[in-house]
Motif scaffolding. Structure first.
Motif, PDB file in Angstrom:
ATOM      1  N   LEU A  62      37.469  36.993  52.297  1.00  0.00           N
ATOM      2  CA  LEU A  62      36.250  37.712  52.660  1.00  0.00           C
ATOM      3  C   LEU A  62      36.125  37.849  54.174  1.00  0.00           C
ATOM      4  CD1 LEU A  62      33.595  39.033  51.795  1.00  0.00           C
ATOM      5  CD2 LEU A  62      32.540  36.761  51.858  1.00  0.00           C
ATOM      6  N   LEU A  69      35.040  41.059  46.640  1.00  0.00           N
ATOM      7  CA  LEU A  69      35.155  39.615  46.848  1.00  0.00           C
ATOM      8  C   LEU A  69      33.813  38.917  46.667  1.00  0.00           C
ATOM      9  CD1 LEU A  69      37.584  39.684  49.889  1.00  0.00           C
ATOM     10  CD2 LEU A  69      38.125  38.877  47.578  1.00  0.00           C
ATOM     11  N   THR A 107      44.361  37.422  49.609  1.00  0.00           N
ATOM     12  CA  THR A 107      44.157  37.753  51.019  1.00  0.00           C
ATOM     13  C   THR A 107      45.114  38.852  51.462  1.00  0.00           C
ATOM     14  OG1 THR A 107      43.500  35.447  51.378  1.00  0.00           O
ATOM     15  CG2 THR A 107      43.865  36.783  53.323  1.00  0.00           C
ATOM     16  N   THR A 167      38.955  32.878  54.944  1.00  0.00           N
ATOM     17  CA  THR A 167      38.944  33.309  53.545  1.00  0.00           C
ATOM     18  C   THR A 167      39.325  34.784  53.501  1.00  0.00           C
ATOM     19  OG1 THR A 167      36.625  34.015  53.638  1.00  0.00           O
ATOM     20  CG2 THR A 167      37.059  31.720  52.960  1.00  0.00           C
ATOM     21  N   ALA A 197      33.211  34.925  46.302  1.00  0.00           N
ATOM     22  CA  ALA A 197      33.715  34.449  47.592  1.00  0.00           C
ATOM     23  C   ALA A 197      32.601  33.732  48.349  1.00  0.00           C
ATOM     24  CB  ALA A 197      34.229  35.629  48.414  1.00  0.00           C
ATOM     25  N   SER A 232      41.550  33.424  42.592  1.00  0.00           N
ATOM     26  CA  SER A 232      40.273  32.976  43.158  1.00  0.00           C
ATOM     27  C   SER A 232      39.984  33.688  44.472  1.00  0.00           C
ATOM     28  CB  SER A 232      40.315  31.470  43.411  1.00  0.00           C
ATOM     29  OG  SER A 232      39.138  31.046  44.086  1.00  0.00           O
ATOM     30  N   ALA A 233      38.725  34.036  44.658  1.00  0.00           N
ATOM     31  CA  ALA A 233      38.265  34.597  45.933  1.00  0.00           C
ATOM     32  C   ALA A 233      37.759  33.499  46.861  1.00  0.00           C
ATOM     33  CB  ALA A 233      37.161  35.618  45.683  1.00  0.00           C
ATOM     34  N   ARG A 234      37.906  32.246  46.453  1.00  0.00           N
ATOM     35  CA  ARG A 234      37.296  31.131  47.180  1.00  0.00           C
ATOM     36  C   ARG A 234      38.284  30.317  48.010  1.00  0.00           C
ATOM     37  NH1 ARG A 234      32.219  30.363  45.650  1.00  0.00           N
ATOM     38  NH2 ARG A 234      32.219  28.319  46.627  1.00  0.00           N
TER      39      ARG A 234
END
Length: 226
Positions: free
Chosen positions: A134, A149, A101, A132, A154, A121-123
Motif C-alpha cells: 500500500l 489493497l 508488491t 507495504t 492492507a 496477503s496485502a498485509r
C-alpha cells in the motif's frame, strides 16, 4: 539539514532505489532461465502443473521465484498453476518484494486482483524500507491499486523505517496530480490517520501545504486534518 530538504533527498533516493529494485527480468536473465523459471516467464501453465516443492523454491540471481517471475511477466495462468502446486505466495525476493508488491509497483491491477483472489496477503511488510504494498502504491499514485489493497485489508497506518505512512508518501513522493489526489482520497475515506507525522513532526496536511498541493490540502482539511 532542514526537514524539507532532508525529505526531498530521501524522496529522490527512495524513488531511484524503487525503480532499480522493481525491474522486469532482463533479456539476459530471460535467456538464461531453464525449467520452472523458463516456464513461468513464458506462461506455460501445463509445464508448471504439479511442480514439485524443490522446483518451486528455485530462484534466479535476483532471488526471484517462479511466482515472482510469472508476476513480472503478467502470466495469469502460470500464477494459478504455481499457487495450485504449492508455491509460497508470500515469498520475498532479494529486495524483499513479494508478488503483491511487485504487481502494486507495476500498477498491474488485474494481476494484483488475481493474487489476492488466490490468497495472497496485502498485509506483508516488504522492501528494504520495511514498508507495504500500500505504501508503495500510494507513493507512485497508483490509485486503483491503492483501492484494491485497502479493500483487501492492507494496514492503513503502517509506518516504514523512513517514518512515513502511505498517506505521507502519497504527499511527499507524489506530484500533487490527479492520481495522487485520488490515492489520498481513498486513504482518507478508508480512515487513514491524518495525525501520524514524519520524523520532523510534520503531518500530512503540513507536508501538502509546504508543497502547494491545494487539492490535497482541501481533501485533508475536509477530513479533519490539522
Amino acid at each position: 539539514m532542514p526537514g524539507l530538504a532532508r525529505a526531498a533527498m530521501l524522496a529522490g533516493l527512495l524513488l531511484a532505489a524503487a525503480a532499480q529494485a522493481q525491474v522486469v527480468p532482463s533479456a539476459a536473465e530471460q535467456a538464461g532461465y531453464t525449467g520452472v523459471l523458463a516456464a513461468a516467464w513464458r506462461g506455460d501453465a501445463a509445464a508448471l502443473a504439479g511442480t514439485d516443492a524443490a522446483a518451486l523454491r528455485q530462484r534466479d540471481g535476483h532471488g526471484r521465484t517462479a511466482l515472482h517471475i510469472a508476476t513480472h511477466a503478467r502470466q495469469h495462468a502460470a500464477i494459478r498453476a504455481l499457487v495450485q502446486a504449492g508455491a509460497d505466495i508470500a515469498a520475498l525476493d532479494n529486495d524483499r518484494y513479494d508478488a503483491v508488491t511487485i504487481a502494486a509497483v507495476a500498477d498491474d491491477e488485474p494481476t494484483l486482483a488475481l493474487l489476492l483472489q488466490l490468497g495472497a496477503s496485502a498485509r506483508l511488510v516488504t522492501s528494504r524500507w520495511d514498508g507495504t504494498a500500500l505504501i508503495a502504491a500510494a507513493h507512485l499514485g497508483h490509485d486503483g491499486v491503492v483501492r484494491q489493497l485497502i479493500a483487501a485489508g492492507a494496514p492503513l497506518d503502517h509506518v516504514n523505517n523512513l517514518h512515513w505512512t502511505a498517506l505521507i508518501e502519497a504527499v511527499v513522493l507524489g506530484d500533487g496530480g490527479p492520481r495522487h489526489q485520488r490515492a489520498v482520497q481513498a486513504l482518507l475515506q478508508a480512515g487513514a490517520s491524518t495525525r501520524l507525522a514524519d520524523r520532523d513532526g510534520r503531518t500530512p496536511l503540513q507536508l501538502a501545504q509546504a508543497r502547494g498541493y491545494t487539492a490535497m490540502v482541501a481533501a485533508l482539511q475536509a477530513a479533519g486534518a490539522r
